[in-house]
Structure formats: structure tokens, C-alpha cells
Design an enzyme around this catalytic site. Structure first.
Site, mmCIF file in Angstrom:
data_model
loop_
_atom_site.group_PDB
_atom_site.id
_atom_site.type_symbol
_atom_site.label_atom_id
_atom_site.label_comp_id
_atom_site.label_asym_id
_atom_site.label_seq_id
_atom_site.Cartn_x
_atom_site.Cartn_y
_atom_site.Cartn_z
ATOM 1 N N VAL A 1 0.675 -1.290 0.246
ATOM 2 C CA VAL A 1 -0.025 -0.128 -0.243
ATOM 3 C C VAL A 1 0.938 1.194 -0.099
ATOM 4 O O VAL A 1 0.656 2.180 -0.627
ATOM 5 C CB VAL A 1 -1.024 0.099 1.139
ATOM 6 C CG1 VAL A 1 -1.693 1.208 1.158
ATOM 7 C CG2 VAL A 1 -1.959 -1.264 1.232
ATOM 8 N N CYS A 2 1.927 1.110 0.504
ATOM 9 C CA CYS A 2 2.884 2.298 1.051
ATOM 10 C C CYS A 2 3.210 3.146 -0.153
ATOM 11 O O CYS A 2 3.234 4.377 -0.472
ATOM 12 C CB CYS A 2 4.286 1.953 1.680
ATOM 13 S SG CYS A 2 3.588 1.500 3.335
ATOM 14 N N PRO A 3 3.770 2.518 -1.318
ATOM 15 C CA PRO A 3 4.088 3.198 -2.633
ATOM 16 C C PRO A 3 2.977 3.870 -3.266
ATOM 17 O O PRO A 3 3.048 4.734 -4.005
ATOM 18 C CB PRO A 3 4.748 2.065 -3.584
ATOM 19 C CG PRO A 3 4.257 0.861 -3.130
ATOM 20 C CD PRO A 3 4.015 0.971 -1.518
ATOM 21 N N LEU B 1 2.413 6.984 -1.439
ATOM 22 C CA LEU B 1 3.590 8.094 -1.385
ATOM 23 C C LEU B 1 3.471 8.659 -3.051
ATOM 24 O O LEU B 1 3.861 9.846 -3.066
ATOM 25 C CB LEU B 1 4.866 7.392 -1.515
ATOM 26 C CG LEU B 1 5.377 7.699 0.020
ATOM 27 C CD1 LEU B 1 4.690 6.931 0.909
ATOM 28 C CD2 LEU B 1 6.867 7.244 0.246
#
Length: 211
Positions: free
Chosen positions: A64-66, A69
């Protein structure tokens, strides 16, 4: 107990709340705009009258993180125009940030500093450090140019955030900084009506907004 021990105790046991003044902190960064390592110091940003957005996320090389960002990167120029500095933060090192930014295609447009918090000190200060995993929850924090924490949002690991709403809230915060007697209702955007709390407004909010 010396000052450093007291500060550590406060950070560990009493995470910041909205309305608190944020103590000065510094952390190492990887700066994708230059390809260099550096350091962020809160006091330096506040001296420049910057708004500061801290965007905590669990870990580099995750899933999920990329997407978060990358979404934030699309709004970075608009946030900078509002006087903001954005810093993404995880418990990874600056070296891992560099490698992840190089390897992950979704991060190609990320230009804001990527903060490294490997000890979890900053994550603990803002109450997002998970002692069971050593990771930070998905926390977004807004610090105004006076150093006050004015915005806080925390999600669990599996729910990504929407940068559109962060941008909307920043526009409202910037407007209210120069119009402290007003308040911004839900879904407010620049140019729309604000509210001026008073005795006359009690029970008439809908009527006033629709005038």
C-alpha cells in the site's frame, strides 16, 4: 533525571495531541530531488514560516505504501505553493529509502524528503509507533508555522490515505491562519462560504450556508 531523560519519558509515554506545541526534532533524510542524504530540523523549517506535513507509513518495499507516496507526490507542488514542506517517514534507514526510490516505479515522481526514523523516536513522539512490529502506523500530522500540531489522522496498516483530502485540509488551515475568527465546514474549498461562530449562528448553520 536529566533533561534528555525527561524528554525521552515524555515522548514514550505522552504522544502529542492536536493543540500541543511540537518539540524540536531532527532526522536524517534521503532527498530524491537531489539524490543526496541530508537532515531535517523542525526549528529550521519553522524559522522559514513553513507548514510541516509528516506522512508516516509502515515500511519501504511494501504494498500500500508506494501507492500512498505516489498519490502524495501528485499534490506536492500544490502543497509547496501553500507554504508546506512534506516529509514522508518510516522506520527504514536513509539507505533503504534511496534503494526503494530507485527500484519502485511508482516512486519516480516523489521529490519530497524521505525521513528515516530507525529508532522509532519520532514515531513514538506522534503516537504511531507499533511496539509489536517496530513499524509506524499510517499517520498524517500537520504542524503550523507557530509549531502547533493542528492536524492528526491515523490509519491501520491496510487502509491507504487520499492526498486530495490532505490538500483540501491544508487549504482550509492556511485560510484560517489569516482568518482566525472563521471556521471551515465539511467539504469546504477556497471560494466557498465559511462560518463565523456567534450566538446568531446557533441552530442556523444550514440556513446560513444556503443563503
Amino acid at each position: 533525571m536529566d533533561v534528555k531523560e525527561i524528554a525521552k519519558k515524555i515522548i514514550t509515554e505522552c504522544p502529542l495531541r492536536v493543540g500541543d506545541r511540537v518539540p524540536n526534532f531532527e532526522m536524517e533524510i534521503y532527498d530524491p530531488s537531489t539524490g543526496k542524504f541530508g537532515k531535517i530540523v523542525l526549528e529550521d523549517l519553522l524559522k522559514e514560516r513553513k507548514w510541516v506535513i509528516l506522512f508516516f507509513y509502515p515500511a519501504d518495499y511494501t504494498f500500500v505504501c508506494p501507492t500512498e507516496l505516489a498519490d502524495l507526490a501528485e499534490k506536492y507542488d500544490e502543497l509547496k505553493e501553500l507554504g508546506c514542506e512534506v516529509i514522508s517517514v518510516s522506520t527504514d534507514t536513509k539507505f533503504v529509502h534511496l534503494a526503494w526510490h530507485r527500484d519502485e516505479p511508482l516512486l519516480k515522481n516523489v521529490k519530497y524528503p524521505m525521513g528515516a526514523d530507525p529508532t522509532g523516536q519520532i514515531s513514538r513522539l506522534f503516537g504511531v509507533y507499533d511496539e509489536n512490529t517496530g513499524l509506524a502506523l499510517r499517520g498524517t500530522f500537520i504542524i503550523n508555522p507557530e509549531g502547533m500540531l493542528v492536524g492528526s489522522e491515523v490509519n491501520y496498516y491496510n487502509v491507504g490515505r487520499n492526498a486530495d483530502e490532505l490538500l483540501r485540509k491544508m487549504k482550509a488551515n492556511v485560510y484560517l491562519m489569516s482568518h482566525p475568527e472563521e471556521a471551515c465546514p465539511a467539504k469546504w474549498e477556497p471560494g466557498k462560504k465559511t462560518l463565523k461562530p456567534s450566538e446568531e449562528l446557533v441552530g442556523r448553520v444550514g440556513e446560513v450556508l444556503n443563503e
